[in-house]
Design a protein around this motif. Structure first.
Motif, PDB file in Angstrom:
ATOM      1  N   TYR A 156      29.022  -0.012  10.027  1.00  0.00           N
ATOM      2  CA  TYR A 156      29.815  -1.354   9.877  1.00  0.00           C
ATOM      3  C   TYR A 156      30.022  -2.651  10.087  1.00  0.00           C
ATOM      4  O   TYR A 156      30.019  -3.574   9.717  1.00  0.00           O
ATOM      5  N   TYR A 157      30.114  -2.294  10.928  1.00  0.00           N
ATOM      6  CA  TYR A 157      30.917  -3.407  12.587  1.00  0.00           C
ATOM      7  C   TYR A 157      30.028  -4.020  12.751  1.00  0.00           C
ATOM      8  O   TYR A 157      29.884  -5.429  12.754  1.00  0.00           O
ATOM      9  N   LEU A 158      28.388  -3.352  12.891  1.00  0.00           N
ATOM     10  CA  LEU A 158      27.558  -4.716  12.623  1.00  0.00           C
ATOM     11  C   LEU A 158      27.252  -5.536  11.738  1.00  0.00           C
ATOM     12  O   LEU A 158      26.742  -6.186  12.472  1.00  0.00           O
ATOM     13  N   ILE A 159      27.613  -5.117  11.139  1.00  0.00           N
ATOM     14  CA  ILE A 159      26.929  -5.863   9.722  1.00  0.00           C
ATOM     15  C   ILE A 159      28.415  -6.815   9.633  1.00  0.00           C
ATOM     16  O   ILE A 159      28.259  -8.127   9.251  1.00  0.00           O
ATOM     17  N   PHE A 160      29.494  -5.936  10.146  1.00  0.00           N
ATOM     18  CA  PHE A 160      30.977  -7.401   9.989  1.00  0.00           C
ATOM     19  C   PHE A 160      30.895  -8.339  11.171  1.00  0.00           C
ATOM     20  O   PHE A 160      31.087  -9.780  10.578  1.00  0.00           O
ATOM     21  N   PHE A 161      30.286  -7.840  12.153  1.00  0.00           N
ATOM     22  CA  PHE A 161      30.227  -8.944  12.958  1.00  0.00           C
ATOM     23  C   PHE A 161      29.568  -9.760  13.809  1.00  0.00           C
ATOM     24  O   PHE A 161      29.085 -11.248  14.167  1.00  0.00           O
ATOM     25  N   PHE A 162      27.727  -8.999  13.141  1.00  0.00           N
ATOM     26  CA  PHE A 162      27.030  -9.513  14.037  1.00  0.00           C
ATOM     27  C   PHE A 162      25.702  -9.867  12.310  1.00  0.00           C
ATOM     28  O   PHE A 162      24.210 -10.810  12.690  1.00  0.00           O
ATOM     29  N   GLY A 163      26.162  -9.392  11.310  1.00  0.00           N
ATOM     30  CA  GLY A 163      25.115  -9.551  10.213  1.00  0.00           C
ATOM     31  C   GLY A 163      24.313  -9.009   9.890  1.00  0.00           C
ATOM     32  O   GLY A 163      23.570  -8.902   8.957  1.00  0.00           O
ATOM     33  N   SER A 164      24.100  -7.547  10.887  1.00  0.00           N
ATOM     34  CA  SER A 164      22.776  -7.080  11.112  1.00  0.00           C
ATOM     35  C   SER A 164      23.295  -6.153  10.124  1.00  0.00           C
ATOM     36  O   SER A 164      23.680  -5.229  10.572  1.00  0.00           O
ATOM     37  N   ASP A 165      22.578  -5.075   9.307  1.00  0.00           N
ATOM     38  CA  ASP A 165      22.582  -3.728   8.606  1.00  0.00           C
ATOM     39  C   ASP A 165      20.934  -3.468   8.718  1.00  0.00           C
ATOM     40  O   ASP A 165      20.125  -3.746   8.598  1.00  0.00           O
ATOM     41  N   PHE A 166      21.157  -1.926   9.865  1.00  0.00           N
ATOM     42  CA  PHE A 166      20.274  -0.783  10.215  1.00  0.00           C
ATOM     43  C   PHE A 166      20.447   0.693   8.790  1.00  0.00           C
ATOM     44  O   PHE A 166      20.229   1.483   9.710  1.00  0.00           O
ATOM     45  N   GLU A 167      20.978   0.619   8.219  1.00  0.00           N
ATOM     46  CA  GLU A 167      21.907   1.686   7.012  1.00  0.00           C
ATOM     47  C   GLU A 167      20.250   2.330   6.467  1.00  0.00           C
ATOM     48  O   GLU A 167      20.302   3.514   6.803  1.00  0.00           O
ATOM     49  N   MET A 168      19.038   1.395   6.283  1.00  0.00           N
ATOM     50  CA  MET A 168      17.779   2.305   6.006  1.00  0.00           C
ATOM     51  C   MET A 168      17.511   2.768   7.226  1.00  0.00           C
ATOM     52  O   MET A 168      16.754   4.431   7.394  1.00  0.00           O
ATOM     53  N   HIS A 169      17.396   2.751   8.507  1.00  0.00           N
ATOM     54  CA  HIS A 169      16.757   2.555   9.771  1.00  0.00           C
ATOM     55  C   HIS A 169      17.971   4.207   9.706  1.00  0.00           C
ATOM     56  O   HIS A 169      17.117   5.373  10.353  1.00  0.00           O
ATOM     57  N   ILE A 170      19.156   4.043   9.304  1.00  0.00           N
ATOM     58  CA  ILE A 170      20.551   5.258  10.073  1.00  0.00           C
ATOM     59  C   ILE A 170      19.419   5.921   8.632  1.00  0.00           C
ATOM     60  O   ILE A 170      19.487   7.601   9.436  1.00  0.00           O
ATOM     61  N   LYS A 171      19.466   5.809   7.736  1.00  0.00           N
ATOM     62  CA  LYS A 171      19.151   6.834   6.495  1.00  0.00           C
ATOM     63  C   LYS A 171      17.934   8.115   6.968  1.00  0.00           C
ATOM     64  O   LYS A 171      17.814   8.976   6.886  1.00  0.00           O
ATOM     65  N   THR A 172      16.881   6.836   7.363  1.00  0.00           N
ATOM     66  CA  THR A 172      15.568   7.769   7.567  1.00  0.00           C
ATOM     67  C   THR A 172      15.612   8.283   8.972  1.00  0.00           C
ATOM     68  O   THR A 172      15.435   9.804   8.983  1.00  0.00           O
ATOM     69  N   ILE A 173      16.200   8.032  10.042  1.00  0.00           N
ATOM     70  CA  ILE A 173      17.604   8.692  11.152  1.00  0.00           C
ATOM     71  C   ILE A 173      17.719   9.972  10.755  1.00  0.00           C
ATOM     72  O   ILE A 173      17.000  11.293  11.477  1.00  0.00           O
ATOM     73  N   THR A 174      18.601  10.221   9.577  1.00  0.00           N
ATOM     74  CA  THR A 174      19.570  11.240   9.499  1.00  0.00           C
ATOM     75  C   THR A 174      19.088  12.518   8.827  1.00  0.00           C
ATOM     76  O   THR A 174      19.014  13.467   8.685  1.00  0.00           O
ATOM     77  N   SER A 175      17.573  11.517   7.494  1.00  0.00           N
ATOM     78  CA  SER A 175      17.119  12.711   6.931  1.00  0.00           C
ATOM     79  C   SER A 175      15.949  12.864   7.899  1.00  0.00           C
ATOM     80  O   SER A 175      15.242  13.752   7.821  1.00  0.00           O
ATOM     81  N   ALA A 176      15.388  12.773   8.338  1.00  0.00           N
ATOM     82  CA  ALA A 176      14.519  13.308   9.889  1.00  0.00           C
ATOM     83  C   ALA A 176      15.135  14.107  10.914  1.00  0.00           C
ATOM     84  O   ALA A 176      14.365  15.544  10.612  1.00  0.00           O
ATOM     85  N   ILE A 177      16.450  14.130  10.937  1.00  0.00           N
ATOM     86  CA  ILE A 177      16.738  14.466  11.573  1.00  0.00           C
ATOM     87  C   ILE A 177      17.698  15.944  11.051  1.00  0.00           C
ATOM     88  O   ILE A 177      17.691  17.541  11.639  1.00  0.00           O
ATOM     89  N   SER A 178      17.958  16.068   9.909  1.00  0.00           N
ATOM     90  CA  SER A 178      18.785  17.116   9.338  1.00  0.00           C
ATOM     91  C   SER A 178      17.772  18.450   9.342  1.00  0.00           C
ATOM     92  O   SER A 178      18.560  19.275   9.278  1.00  0.00           O
ATOM     93  N   PRO A 179      16.887  18.453   9.100  1.00  0.00           N
ATOM     94  CA  PRO A 179      15.926  20.185   8.959  1.00  0.00           C
ATOM     95  C   PRO A 179      15.952  20.166  10.483  1.00  0.00           C
ATOM     96  O   PRO A 179      15.542  21.575  10.530  1.00  0.00           O
TER      97      PRO A 179
END
Length: 144
Positions: A116-139
């Motif tokens: 959220y803060y990266l989007i707010f301050f820098f305009g960079s959205d890493f939501e897809m990367h975070i979702k991919t990583i959490t989906s891979a780590i959860s198992p």
């Protein structure tokens, strides 16, 4: 499921209280009652933290891995409670596994806040990367 699990713990406590004393919820001092009472108290004290990080992880990061981790946590709490009714050392794996799941949910929440803060301050959205990583780590939570 959380409400049913809490009701199950409370019914076990009520049954053990009546079985040991027959007069209701008085602490008779028996070791069986003390184990059930302590396990019930420990589970009750852990639920607010669990619910807070579960909701934050689901809202701020990704719903599917958070829901999976939440279901795993409820299963682990059941294992912890039943293990605590035997010997206290039997509850240790459930306790440690639960701590790991809470840490995972907390890190998911932290990643969502950071994004959220990266989007707010820098305009960079890493939501897809975070979702991919959490989906891979959860198992990996299934590994004891």
């Amino acid at each position: 499921i959380c409400a049913f699990l809490t009701a199950f713990f409370a019914s076990k406590l009520e049954h053990e209280s009546k079985h040991c004393n027959g007069k209701g919820f008085q602490r008779p001092g028996s070791s069986a009652f003390d184990r059930v009472y302590t396990a019930n108290q420990n589970c009750g004290h852990a639920y607010p933290t669990f619910l807070a990080v579960l909701w934050c992880a689901g809202l701020l990061c990704s719903q599917a891995p958070a829901a999976f981790a939440g279901l795993m946590y409820l299963f682990v709490r059941q294992k912890y409670f039943v293990g605590y009714l035997g010997e206290r050392t039997q509850s240790t794996p459930g306790y440690l596994f639960g701590k790991r799941i809470i840490l995972f949910l907390f890190l998911m929440s932290l990643a969502g806040i950071l994004n959220y803060y990266l989007i707010f301050f820098f305009g960079s959205d890493f939501e897809m990367h975070i979702k991919t990583i959490t989906s891979a780590i959860s198992p990996l939570l299934l590994i004891p």
